[in-house]
Scaffold this motif. Structure first.
Motif, PDB file in Angstrom:
ATOM      1  N   LEU A  84      14.216   2.696  -9.598  1.00  0.00           N
ATOM      2  CA  LEU A  84      15.094   1.629 -10.075  1.00  0.00           C
ATOM      3  C   LEU A  84      16.000   2.136 -11.196  1.00  0.00           C
ATOM      4  CD1 LEU A  84      12.589  -1.374 -10.116  1.00  0.00           C
ATOM      5  CD2 LEU A  84      14.488  -1.037  -8.528  1.00  0.00           C
ATOM      6  N   ALA A  85      15.436   2.965 -12.079  1.00  0.00           N
ATOM      7  CA  ALA A  85      16.224   3.512 -13.188  1.00  0.00           C
ATOM      8  C   ALA A  85      17.360   4.387 -12.670  1.00  0.00           C
ATOM      9  CB  ALA A  85      15.326   4.313 -14.130  1.00  0.00           C
ATOM     10  N   ILE A  86      17.092   5.172 -11.631  1.00  0.00           N
ATOM     11  CA  ILE A  86      18.139   6.010 -11.032  1.00  0.00           C
ATOM     12  C   ILE A  86      19.288   5.143 -10.538  1.00  0.00           C
ATOM     13  CG2 ILE A  86      18.709   7.491  -9.068  1.00  0.00           C
ATOM     14  CD1 ILE A  86      15.954   8.732  -9.305  1.00  0.00           C
ATOM     15  N   SER A  87      18.954   4.091  -9.783  1.00  0.00           N
ATOM     16  CA  SER A  87      20.009   3.228  -9.233  1.00  0.00           C
ATOM     17  C   SER A  87      20.755   2.504 -10.357  1.00  0.00           C
ATOM     18  CB  SER A  87      19.412   2.219  -8.251  1.00  0.00           C
ATOM     19  OG  SER A  87      18.445   1.398  -8.864  1.00  0.00           O
ATOM     20  N   ALA A  88      20.036   2.078 -11.384  1.00  0.00           N
ATOM     21  CA  ALA A  88      20.691   1.396 -12.507  1.00  0.00           C
ATOM     22  C   ALA A  88      21.663   2.327 -13.217  1.00  0.00           C
ATOM     23  CB  ALA A  88      19.646   0.881 -13.494  1.00  0.00           C
ATOM     24  N   ARG A  89      21.279   3.584 -13.385  1.00  0.00           N
ATOM     25  CA  ARG A  89      22.170   4.554 -14.038  1.00  0.00           C
ATOM     26  C   ARG A  89      23.439   4.757 -13.227  1.00  0.00           C
ATOM     27  NH1 ARG A  89      17.398   7.326 -15.892  1.00  0.00           N
ATOM     28  NH2 ARG A  89      17.342   7.192 -18.151  1.00  0.00           N
ATOM     29  N   HIS A  90      23.292   4.829 -11.917  1.00  0.00           N
ATOM     30  CA  HIS A  90      24.478   5.050 -11.090  1.00  0.00           C
ATOM     31  C   HIS A  90      25.363   3.811 -11.013  1.00  0.00           C
ATOM     32  CE1 HIS A  90      23.450   9.082 -10.154  1.00  0.00           C
ATOM     33  NE2 HIS A  90      22.339   8.775  -9.518  1.00  0.00           N
ATOM     34  N   TYR A  91      24.758   2.648 -11.031  1.00  0.00           N
ATOM     35  CA  TYR A  91      25.566   1.424 -11.129  1.00  0.00           C
ATOM     36  C   TYR A  91      26.352   1.434 -12.440  1.00  0.00           C
ATOM     37  CZ  TYR A  91      23.356  -1.026  -7.172  1.00  0.00           C
ATOM     38  OH  TYR A  91      22.948  -1.431  -5.917  1.00  0.00           O
ATOM     39  N   SER A  92      25.675   1.812 -13.508  1.00  0.00           N
ATOM     40  CA  SER A  92      26.327   1.877 -14.820  1.00  0.00           C
ATOM     41  C   SER A  92      27.475   2.883 -14.805  1.00  0.00           C
ATOM     42  CB  SER A  92      25.305   2.258 -15.893  1.00  0.00           C
ATOM     43  OG  SER A  92      25.924   2.492 -17.130  1.00  0.00           O
ATOM     44  N   GLY A  93      27.223   4.061 -14.245  1.00  0.00           N
ATOM     45  CA  GLY A  93      28.247   5.094 -14.193  1.00  0.00           C
ATOM     46  C   GLY A  93      29.437   4.717 -13.333  1.00  0.00           C
TER      47      GLY A  93
END
Length: 599
Positions: A339-348
């Protein structure tokens, strides 16, 4: 699995003809195809032999030319390896943060000889959280003494050394990356016959030796391990370390050796190769997935995490979401890391609402029970610029913070330009744990690097040295970057030379690249070539990134790059569009309008 490979092929837009047959003569299948790829289907010939890794690699080079992501082909090529370098995130896109490096290490490392995988019993894992380890405290507080001397004294005082206590201490040392002390403890235990060595003990020692002394020392130790203890755990530990070093040749040799020894192809070995090809050549990811499909190996949580990160890092958010959906359909629930990986990429990607939605999912109905997610929450909320959220989460931790939470908070407040807050947390950590590891100093040092605080960075390193804490690769990396950012590349180069001479430290690839890129910008061919050679000596195999910097140095110096194509060919490096353009521009024999007239 079919759905996953189908998504990968569709989103990567594999450049295949109507039908592409792949052949091998090396596995008793003369002139028979191992498998056949068509536009919308995969048809396998029946084959009892498992393709070896070099065969998989050759298949990739001949037929699988992919361009992951939704960007144009040209943009994809310019992404170098096509994903955010988790181990060198600072040189990548803005979508990547330094935190992702730690995430991958933490998530993938446990699958090798690291941490929980080498703890002997489930009870000892649980005991780590229940009460502190006296053995660990003895090792950590051994100021001015070797670990062996401290342990001798501890035994003389009547303390008993049990397998569970050893496992607890080893796990805690690894979590704090105190690998030197962990290795000393391991050597002392064997020398004093305090435990009966088993395969996991040997694998743990092997892992620590490679981490501290490099691959060659690790391979030498592997030869000394009794044959009866060279099992799957030992070999997969070696494979994981080859992958961590991005050594394609040795990784593929280890993969094939495990097959020759009769170890079954496992999700672990496939995940390791996915990690390797994600870093080195993402075109080969499809090959590994096809191999997994052929052998009926179901994707693991890590498999999905790798693919999600590849898609997100190339800004293919649609592809990332499809893999997430497939994952859930297959009954694999994403963990906090995924989930953290996907959240980081959404943020980026600037999709802040989607990022925040994922973060709220990570928090759950009640935040406090989900404390293991705090580190990621602090980091990602900081990347979104959410000061209130960072403060809210840190407030819950602050009264009794865990080690990793404190490090994450230092990093988070640094991102928010609140350097004083980061320093205050650091000082609290020093008071709670006077024998803090070099990793603690490194996190604050990176805050100073990001804010170009050269003077404070120097003072912190001096303080670190005075405390008796060994300067590790991460600290050297931050310090070298600090000098480069301050425009003192010669000083950074001097530090690189000094650090390279320390036998216990293998410098990070980034440490070389900071300096190499700076020399390249200046058109300083001599020093760019020097750093290129130093990277080889340090054990880093050549990659596109190094040749791009090297070619740019020749271009900036307006000097001909004789033999560059041959050098790349010798290293099995094939240029992408960006490097091909550099090679064409720097070709000393290229035709010009004048040369055509003269001819």
């Amino acid at each position: 699995m079919f759905a996953l490979s189908k998504i990968l092929r569709r989103t990567q837009r594999l450049r295949l003809g109507a039908r592409t047959a792949l052949y091998s003569k090396d596995i008793n299948l003369v002139e028979r195809s191992i498998f056949t790829l068509e536009s919308n289907s995969i048809v396998y010939d029946k084959c009892e032999s498992l393709p070896r890794l070099y065969e998989i690699s050759s298949m990739s080079n001949r037929a699988l030319s992919s361009s992951a992501g939704t960007k144009s082909d040209e943009e994809d090529d310019d992404l170098e390896d096509g994903f955010s370098e988790l181990e060198s995130s600072k040189s990548g896109q803005d979508t990547t943060s330094d935190d992702s490096e730690d995430d991958e290490v933490a998530h993938a490392g446990k699958l090798s000889a690291d941490e929980d995988d080498l703890v002997e019993t489930e009870d000892s894992r649980k005991a780590v959280e229940k009460k502190p380890s006296e053995l660990f405290n003895t090792i950590v507080s051994a100021a001015g003494l070797s670990v062996g001397s401290a342990l001798d004294k501890w035994v003389e005082e009547g303390h008993e050394i049990s397998r569970v206590e050893v496992s607890k201490a080893m796990l805690l040392l690894r979590r704090r990356r105190m690998y030197g002390r962990a290795l000393q403890m391991s050597e002392w235990l064997e020398a004093n016959k305090k435990i009966e060595m088993n395969e996991r003990d040997y694998a743990s020692r092997l892992d620590l030796i490679v981490k501290l002394r490099g691959i060659e020392k690790g391979e030498a130790y592997m030869e000394k391990i009794p044959k009866s203890f060279k099992g799957e755990v030992t070999y997969r530990t070696l494979l994981a370390n080859f992958v961590a070093a991005c050594n394609v040749k040795k990784s593929e040799q280890a993969f094939n050796r495990m097959k020759d020894l009769g170890f079954p192809l496992s999700g672990f070995t496939c995940d390791q190769m996915l990690l390797l090809y994600k870093r080195i050549d993402r075109k080969k990811i499809a090959d590994v997935l096809l191999l997994m499909e052929k052998e009926n190996i179901k994707p693991s949580l890590l498999t999905y995490s790798i693919l999600i990160d590849v898609k997100g890092a190339t800004n293919d958010i649609n592809g990332m979401e499809q893999i997430l959906e497939t994952m859930k359909e297959e009954g694999v629930e994403p963990d906090f890391h995924t989930l953290a990986i996907s959240a980081r990429h959404y943020s980026g990607a600037g999709l802040k609402e989607k990022a925040e939605k994922v973060l709220k999912e990570m928090e759950g109905e009640s935040l406090e029970p989900n404390r293991h997610a705090f580190k990621d929450l602090l980091s990602i909320y900081a990347s979104l610029g959410k000061e209130d959220e960072v403060e809210r989460i840190w407030k819950i931790c602050e009264s009794k913070p865990r080690f990793e939470e404190s490090l994450a908070a230092i990093h988070a407040f640094g991102k928010l330009d609140r350097v004083k807050d980061a320093e205050e947390i650091f000082e609290k950590m020093m008071k709670m744990d006077k024998r803090a590891s070099s990793n603690t100093y490194s996190v604050l040092l990176r805050v100073y690097v990001d804010h170009k605080m050269l003077s404070k960075g120097k003072d912190l390193v001096k303080r670190m040295a005075e405390s008796g804490c060994r300067i590790d690769a991460s600290t050297w990396d931050a310090l070298i970057k600090l000098y480069v950012e301050a425009g003192e590349v010669e000083k950074a180069d001097s530090l690189l030379n000094k650090a390279s001479k320390q036998s216990h430290t293998k410098l990070m690839m980034n440490s070389f690249m900071y300096i190499m890129d700076e020399y390249s910008k200046r058109g300083d061919i001599h020093n760019t070539e020097k750093i290129f050679q130093k990277m080889r000596e340090a054990g880093y195999t050549s990659r596109l990134r190094q040749f791009q910097a090297l070619m740019q140095a020749y271009l900036n110096a307006k000097a001909p790059a004789y033999g560059m194509r041959d050098r790349m060919k010798a290293d099995n490096i094939f240029p992408n569009k960006s490097l091909a353009a550099q090679l064409a521009q720097g070709d000393p024999f290229k035709k010009t309008a004048i040369s055509d007239i003269l001819d």
